[in-house]
Design a protein around this motif. Structure first.
Motif, mmCIF file in Angstrom:
data_model
loop_
_atom_site.group_PDB
_atom_site.id
_atom_site.type_symbol
_atom_site.label_atom_id
_atom_site.label_comp_id
_atom_site.label_asym_id
_atom_site.label_seq_id
_atom_site.Cartn_x
_atom_site.Cartn_y
_atom_site.Cartn_z
ATOM 1 N N THR A 84 73.608 -6.165 53.289
ATOM 2 C CA THR A 84 73.788 -7.010 54.466
ATOM 3 C C THR A 84 72.578 -7.979 54.837
ATOM 4 O OG1 THR A 84 73.027 -5.573 56.272
ATOM 5 C CG2 THR A 84 75.396 -5.287 55.507
ATOM 6 N N SER A 85 73.076 -8.980 55.380
ATOM 7 C CA SER A 85 72.053 -10.065 55.652
ATOM 8 C C SER A 85 70.808 -9.519 56.296
ATOM 9 C CB SER A 85 72.596 -11.326 56.473
ATOM 10 O OG SER A 85 73.191 -10.975 57.583
ATOM 11 N N GLU A 86 71.219 -8.637 57.416
ATOM 12 C CA GLU A 86 70.068 -8.186 58.140
ATOM 13 C C GLU A 86 69.277 -7.069 57.322
ATOM 14 O OE1 GLU A 86 69.070 -8.372 61.308
ATOM 15 O OE2 GLU A 86 70.553 -9.808 61.789
ATOM 16 N N ILE A 87 69.636 -6.348 56.338
ATOM 17 C CA ILE A 87 68.975 -5.571 55.348
ATOM 18 C C ILE A 87 68.368 -6.461 54.567
ATOM 19 C CG2 ILE A 87 69.138 -3.784 53.539
ATOM 20 C CD1 ILE A 87 71.609 -2.656 54.863
ATOM 21 N N ASP A 88 68.744 -7.319 54.074
ATOM 22 C CA ASP A 88 68.171 -8.256 52.896
ATOM 23 C C ASP A 88 66.974 -8.989 53.614
ATOM 24 O OD1 ASP A 88 68.238 -9.370 50.124
ATOM 25 O OD2 ASP A 88 68.462 -11.347 51.252
ATOM 26 N N ALA A 89 66.929 -9.226 54.939
ATOM 27 C CA ALA A 89 65.989 -10.219 55.622
ATOM 28 C C ALA A 89 64.704 -9.163 55.663
ATOM 29 C CB ALA A 89 66.482 -10.473 56.802
ATOM 30 N N ARG A 90 64.921 -8.050 55.548
ATOM 31 C CA ARG A 90 63.575 -7.164 55.782
ATOM 32 C C ARG A 90 62.921 -6.607 54.339
ATOM 33 N NH1 ARG A 90 66.722 -6.934 60.061
ATOM 34 N NH2 ARG A 90 65.587 -7.289 62.126
ATOM 35 N N LEU A 91 63.520 -7.188 53.215
ATOM 36 C CA LEU A 91 63.087 -6.620 51.850
ATOM 37 C C LEU A 91 61.894 -7.624 51.514
ATOM 38 C CD1 LEU A 91 66.414 -5.851 50.244
ATOM 39 C CD2 LEU A 91 65.008 -4.378 51.740
ATOM 40 N N SER A 92 61.585 -8.714 51.791
ATOM 41 C CA SER A 92 60.603 -9.459 51.142
ATOM 42 C C SER A 92 59.456 -10.216 52.275
ATOM 43 C CB SER A 92 61.367 -10.548 50.489
ATOM 44 O OG SER A 92 62.245 -10.477 49.478
ATOM 45 N N PRO A 93 58.721 -9.227 53.017
ATOM 46 C CA PRO A 93 57.752 -9.672 53.999
ATOM 47 C C PRO A 93 56.759 -10.531 53.234
ATOM 48 C CG PRO A 93 57.310 -7.438 53.161
ATOM 49 C CD PRO A 93 58.530 -7.620 52.686
ATOM 50 N N THR A 94 56.391 -11.477 54.088
ATOM 51 C CA THR A 94 55.287 -12.417 53.683
ATOM 52 C C THR A 94 54.178 -12.621 54.763
ATOM 53 O OG1 THR A 94 56.295 -14.192 54.916
ATOM 54 C CG2 THR A 94 57.130 -13.875 52.777
ATOM 55 N N LEU A 95 53.239 -13.303 54.615
ATOM 56 C CA LEU A 95 52.290 -13.715 55.488
ATOM 57 C C LEU A 95 52.699 -14.016 56.970
ATOM 58 C CD1 LEU A 95 49.433 -15.401 53.360
ATOM 59 C CD2 LEU A 95 49.405 -13.299 54.037
ATOM 60 N N LEU A 96 53.600 -14.693 56.907
ATOM 61 C CA LEU A 96 54.421 -15.079 58.028
ATOM 62 C C LEU A 96 54.517 -13.889 59.084
ATOM 63 C CD1 LEU A 96 56.935 -17.875 56.930
ATOM 64 C CD2 LEU A 96 54.690 -18.013 57.970
ATOM 65 N N ASP A 97 55.016 -12.740 58.352
ATOM 66 C CA ASP A 97 55.274 -11.540 58.961
ATOM 67 C C ASP A 97 54.054 -11.013 59.738
ATOM 68 O OD1 ASP A 97 58.217 -10.884 58.626
ATOM 69 O OD2 ASP A 97 57.808 -11.241 56.588
ATOM 70 N N MET A 98 52.756 -11.011 58.894
ATOM 71 C CA MET A 98 51.751 -10.628 59.135
ATOM 72 C C MET A 98 51.366 -11.379 60.582
ATOM 73 S SD MET A 98 48.932 -8.806 59.041
ATOM 74 C CE MET A 98 48.981 -7.916 57.579
ATOM 75 N N GLY A 99 51.458 -12.792 60.609
ATOM 76 C CA GLY A 99 51.211 -13.541 61.903
ATOM 77 C C GLY A 99 52.150 -13.076 62.787
ATOM 78 N N ILE A 100 53.321 -12.763 62.820
ATOM 79 C CA ILE A 100 54.040 -12.040 63.973
ATOM 80 C C ILE A 100 53.248 -10.669 64.592
ATOM 81 C CG2 ILE A 100 56.073 -11.019 64.537
ATOM 82 C CD1 ILE A 100 57.517 -12.818 62.702
ATOM 83 N N ALA A 101 52.838 -10.022 63.372
ATOM 84 C CA ALA A 101 52.266 -8.754 63.843
ATOM 85 C C ALA A 101 51.046 -8.766 64.472
ATOM 86 C CB ALA A 101 52.042 -7.824 62.456
ATOM 87 N N VAL A 102 50.325 -9.951 64.242
ATOM 88 C CA VAL A 102 49.042 -10.187 64.844
ATOM 89 C C VAL A 102 49.247 -10.470 66.240
ATOM 90 C CG1 VAL A 102 47.074 -12.039 64.893
ATOM 91 C CG2 VAL A 102 47.664 -10.928 62.882
ATOM 92 N N ALA A 103 50.151 -11.467 66.571
ATOM 93 C CA ALA A 103 50.588 -11.894 67.810
ATOM 94 C C ALA A 103 50.984 -10.785 68.585
ATOM 95 C CB ALA A 103 51.358 -12.960 67.924
ATOM 96 N N SER A 104 51.754 -9.991 67.926
ATOM 97 C CA SER A 104 52.406 -8.674 68.839
ATOM 98 C C SER A 104 51.472 -7.879 69.181
ATOM 99 C CB SER A 104 53.427 -8.137 67.880
ATOM 100 O OG SER A 104 54.629 -9.148 67.541
ATOM 101 N N GLY A 105 50.082 -7.497 68.599
ATOM 102 C CA GLY A 105 49.217 -6.575 68.713
ATOM 103 C C GLY A 105 48.471 -7.283 69.770
ATOM 104 N N ILE A 106 48.287 -8.438 69.845
ATOM 105 C CA ILE A 106 47.515 -8.977 71.028
ATOM 106 C C ILE A 106 48.235 -8.725 72.368
ATOM 107 C CG2 ILE A 106 46.464 -10.882 71.930
ATOM 108 C CD1 ILE A 106 46.052 -11.925 69.208
ATOM 109 N N ALA A 107 49.588 -8.979 72.076
ATOM 110 C CA ALA A 107 50.295 -9.017 73.333
ATOM 111 C C ALA A 107 50.393 -7.469 73.822
ATOM 112 C CB ALA A 107 51.719 -9.664 73.124
ATOM 113 N N ALA A 108 50.638 -6.719 72.939
ATOM 114 C CA ALA A 108 50.755 -5.217 73.358
ATOM 115 C C ALA A 108 49.707 -4.753 74.103
ATOM 116 C CB ALA A 108 51.183 -4.422 72.240
#
Length: 622
Positions: free
Chosen positions: A426-450
Motif C-alpha cells: 500500500t502507499s503507506e507501507i511504500d512510503a516507509r521503505l526509502s528513508p533519506t536525509l530528510l527523515d534524519m532532519g525530522i528525527a533531529v527536530a523531534s529529539g530536540i522537541a522531546a
C-alpha cells in the motif's frame, strides 16, 4: 531679589557669558561659600552656575530652606541637568526662567542621604551605565561592546530587600538599578512605562539573568530602535515601585550614585515628595505631573533559596544550567520512564496492532492514532539523559526497555502479516521503505522537541505531537510485516527508517539536555561520541538513498510530458538499478508497434545518456 550663585573660579565666565544677558535685571552675585547670606529667601530666585558636585550639596539645602532655584548650564553639569530635564542652552534657559511666574515643586530621590538625579547602580550593571550625558543608541551599544570581555567574569551576588521596614525578599542578581524616571537609563526606558514626575515613587530593577546568552539576547532586544517598551518584563528582571527601599547583604556593598563610587554595608533609598522648588521648566513636567501612583512589586520570578545558593557559587554560565531541584525532579520522572512495565508492553502491542491494520488498510488517521498510543518515546528520552549524565543504571534500563519494545513490535506486526492474507504494498507501507536525509532532519527536530518537552513542565502536553512527528511505531510495524512476508527489502528499508529516528532522537535529545544545563559536557562527551558514530553509520545509506531519489526526480522531470515520435510520455516512474527501470504511459493518436516503441526507448536513452529497461502502457487518444 535675583541671586547668581557661582564658584570663585567661574567669576570671569559669569561676567562675560551670563551678565550681558541680564539687562534691566536687578541681581546680586554670590559665591558658593557665602550661600547663607541670602535675604528674603522665599521670594528670591537663586540662579546657580554650578557643577554636579556643588549642586548635590546645595539642592538639598535649598529644599530645606524653601528657596526657589533655577539651574543654568555649566560645563560640569551632567547628571543634575539630565536628571531634572532642564534646558542645555544658556539663552533659552534664561528666557524660560524669566517667562515663568511661579516655581514647580519637584520630588527628590535620596540614597543614604545623598540626592540622586539619574540612577543608583549596584553591582555589575556596567551595561546600564551612561558614559556621558549625550549618549545615544549607538554610543550605548559601543560602550557595551567595549565591556563584552567582562561577561565571562560576571557573577551573582546576594541582596536582601526590605520595603517599609518589612523584609521583602532574599535574592541574587548581577546588580540593581534604581531610577526615579524611566528616562534616566536607556534600558529603563524599555522596561518602565508608568513613570511620571512627582508621583512620590521610584523604580528598582533587579537584574538576575541565569546565563550569559539570556543577558545578550535581552541587550540586543533593548537596543532595537523603534520599540518603546517590552511587551512584558523579562523573566529574569524584578521590578519594585515604592517610596522607600532598604538593601543589604553580608559585607559591604559597592555602588554608584550618579557615577560616583560609594561603599556601604546598607543602602537606604527614599523619596521626599515635592520638596525642591524649581523656577524653570523641565522636560519631564507634563499633564501627568503629580499623578497619584500605587506601589507595585513584581519579584515572583527572581531566584530564591537553593537557586540563589547555586547562582552565587560560580560565575555566570554561558549556557542555561538546571538547578539541583529541577534536575532531581526530571531525573526522577525519566528514571521511572526507563523501566520496563506491563503497561508499556500492553501499549506497545496495542499501538503496533493499530499501526499494522492501518498500514494494510492504507489509512493515515489510523496510523496517527497508533503513533499517539506508542510509549517507546519515553525510554528513548530516558536513555538520552542517561547518555549525557553517563548514568549506567539508566542506560542499561533504557536500552533494555527499547530493545524489548522493538522486539515486541516486530513480532506483533509479523504475526498480523501472517494472519492477513494480503501481500500488497500500500502507499503507506511504500512510503516507509526509502528513508533519506530528510527523515534524519525530522528525527533531529523531534529529539530536540522531546527533550525540551520533558525538561519544561509547562509544555509536557506536546509529547503527543512529538510522538506523531517522529513516527517510531509505523516503520517498526512495516519492518515486522517484512519479516512476516520474508521480504528483505521491505524489512531493511523500514528498519533503517526506525534506526534513523532512534539515532536522531537519542543524539539530539542528549544535546538538548546538555544545552539546558542538565549535564556537564565532560561527562556527556563519551556518550555523544558513541551516538555520533552510530549516527554517521546510519547516514551513509540515507545519503545514498537521498541521491537515488534525487536522480529519479531529475530523470522524471526530464521526461514528463515530452513528445517522441507522435507519442506523449506521461506518468513517469523511475527505479534505480542496472539497467535503469523506467515505467511510462505513452499517449498517441494511433496504436504503436514494437519498432516504434524501440525507437522511443532509444531516444529516451539518448536524452538521459543512460541504458534503460522500459515498461510501457500504451493509450490511444481520439
Amino acid at each position: 531679589m535675583l541671586y547668581i550663585l557661582h564658584q570663585n573660579t567661574d567669576l570671569e565666565e559669569v561676567k562675560t557669558e551670563i551678565l550681558p544677558l541680564l539687562e534691566n535685571k536687578e541681581y546680586q552675585l554670590l559665591t558658593y561659600d557665602n550661600v547663607l547670606d541670602i535675604e528674603d529667601s522665599e521670594k528670591s530666585v537663586i540662579l546657580t552656575y554650578l557643577g554636579d558636585q556643588e549642586l548635590s550639596e546645595f539642592l538639598p539645602k535649598a529644599a530645606e530652606q524653601n528657596w526657589q532655584v533655577a539651574i543654568l548650564p555649566h560645563p560640569e553639569l551632567i547628571f543634575t541637568g539630565k536628571g531634572l530635564g532642564i534646558e542645555n542652552d544658556l539663552k533659552q534657559s534664561l528666557e524660560d526662567i524669566f517667562g515663568l511666574e511661579e516655581s514647580y515643586n519637584l520630588d527628590m530621590l535620596f540614597c543614604n542621604g545623598k540626592p540622586v538625579f539619574q540612577s543608583v547602580n549596584i553591582g555589575s550593571v556596567f551595561i546600564l551605565k551612561r558614559k556621558d550625558h549625550n549618549n545615544n543608541l549607538f554610543s550605548e551599544f559601543y560602550n557595551f561592546l567595549k565591556n563584552i570581555r567582562k561577561l565571562s567574569h560576571l557573577s551573582h551576588r546576594r541582596f536582601n530587600l526590605s520595603v517599609d521596614g518589612e523584609k521583602l525578599i532574599n535574592t541574587s542578581g548581577l546588580g540593581i538599578v534604581i531610577v526615579e524616571r524611566s528616562s534616566s537609563s536607556i534600558i529603563s526606558k524599555r522596561l518602565i512605562e508608568d513613570s511620571y514626575m512627582n508621583d512620590g515613587m521610584f523604580h528598582t530593577l533587579i537584574i538576575s539573568p541565569q546565563n550569559i546568552l539570556e543577558l545578550i539576547w535581552f541587550l540586543f532586544r533593548s537596543l532595537v530602535p523603534n520599540t518603546k517598551t517590552f511587551d512584558q518584563l523579562p523573566d529574569f528582571i524584578g521590578r519594585i515601585k515604592t517610596s522607600n527601599l532598604c538593601i543589604n547583604k553580608c559585607g559591604s556593598l559597592d555602588y554608584t550614585v550618579d557615577g560616583k563610587q560609594e561603599t556601604n554595608e546598607e543602602i537606604e533609598v527614599h523619596i521626599e515628595p515635592q520638596t525642591l522648588k524649581l523656577r524653570q521648566s523641565s522636560l519631564y513636567i507634563n499633564d501627568k505631573n503629580g499623578k497619584e501612583a500605587k506601589k507595585s512589586i513584581k519579584i515572583e520570578k527572581l531566584p530564591t533559596g537553593e537557586k540563589t545558593e547555586e547562582l552565587t557559587k560560580r560565575t555566570l554560565p554561558w549556557w542555561p544550567r538546571a538547578t539541583t531541584e529541577e534536575f532531581q525532579d526530571l531525573f526522577k520522572v525519566l528514571r521511572e520512564n526507563a523501566k520496563l512495565t506491563s503497561p508499556f508492553i500492553v501499549m506497545m502491542v496495542l499501538s503496533t496492532l493499530i499501526a499494522s491494520f492501518g498500514l494494510f488498510g492504507d489509512s493515515s488517521p489510523v496510523i496517527i492514532g497508533a503513533m499517539i498510543l506508542a510509549p517507546i518515546i519515553s525510554p528513548i528520552v530516558s536513555f538520552s539523559m542517561g547518555m549525557v549524565r553517563y548514568d549506567t543504571n539508566m542506560l542499561k534500563t533504557g536500552i533494555s526497555t527499547i530493545l524489548i519494545g522493538t522486539a515486541v513490535a516486530l513480532l506483533v506486526a509479523a504475526g498480523v502479516s501472517l494472519i492477513i492474507p494480503l501481500k500488497v504494498l500500500t502507499s503507506e507501507i511504500d512510503a516507509r521503505l526509502s528513508p533519506t536525509l530528510l527523515d534524519m532532519g525530522i528525527a533531529v527536530a523531534s529529539g530536540i522537541a522531546a527533550a525540551y518537552a520533558h525538561a519544561k513542565e509547562g509544555i509536557a502536553k506536546s509529547l503527543a505531537g512529538v510522538a506523531i512527528a517522529v513516527a517510531l511505531v509505523p516503520p517498526l510495524a512495516v519492518a515486522g510485516i517484512g519479516i512476516g512476508w520474508l521480504d528483505w527489502e521491505v524489512f531493511s528499508g523500514a528498519f533503517l527508517l526506525y534506526l534513523t529516528n532512534l539515532a536522531g532522537i537519542i543524539m539530539f535529545a542528549g544535546i538538548t539536555f546538555l544545552v539546558l544545563g542538565f549535564a556537564p559536557f565532560r561527562r556527556a562527551r563519551m556518550g555523544l561520541i558513541y551516538t555520533l558514530i552510530i549516527l554517521v553509520c546510519v547516514m551513509i545509506p540515507l545519503s545514498l538513498s537521498f541521491n537515488r531519489i534525487q536522480t529519479e526526480a531529475q530523470i522524471t522531470s526530464q521526461l514528463e510530458g515530452i513528445k517522441l515520435d507522435e507519442a506523449i510520455l506521461k506518468d513517469i516512474k523511475v527505479r534505480i538499478g542496472k539497467p535503469l527501470l523506467i515505467s511510462v504511459k505513452l499517449v498517441s493518436s494511433e496504436s504503436l508497434d514494437a519498432n516504434k516503441m524501440k525507437m522511443i526507448k532509444t531516444k529516451i536513452e539518448e536524452k538521459i545518456n543512460k541504458p534503460i529497461k522500459l515498461e510501457v502502457i500504451s493509450a490511444i487518444e481520439f
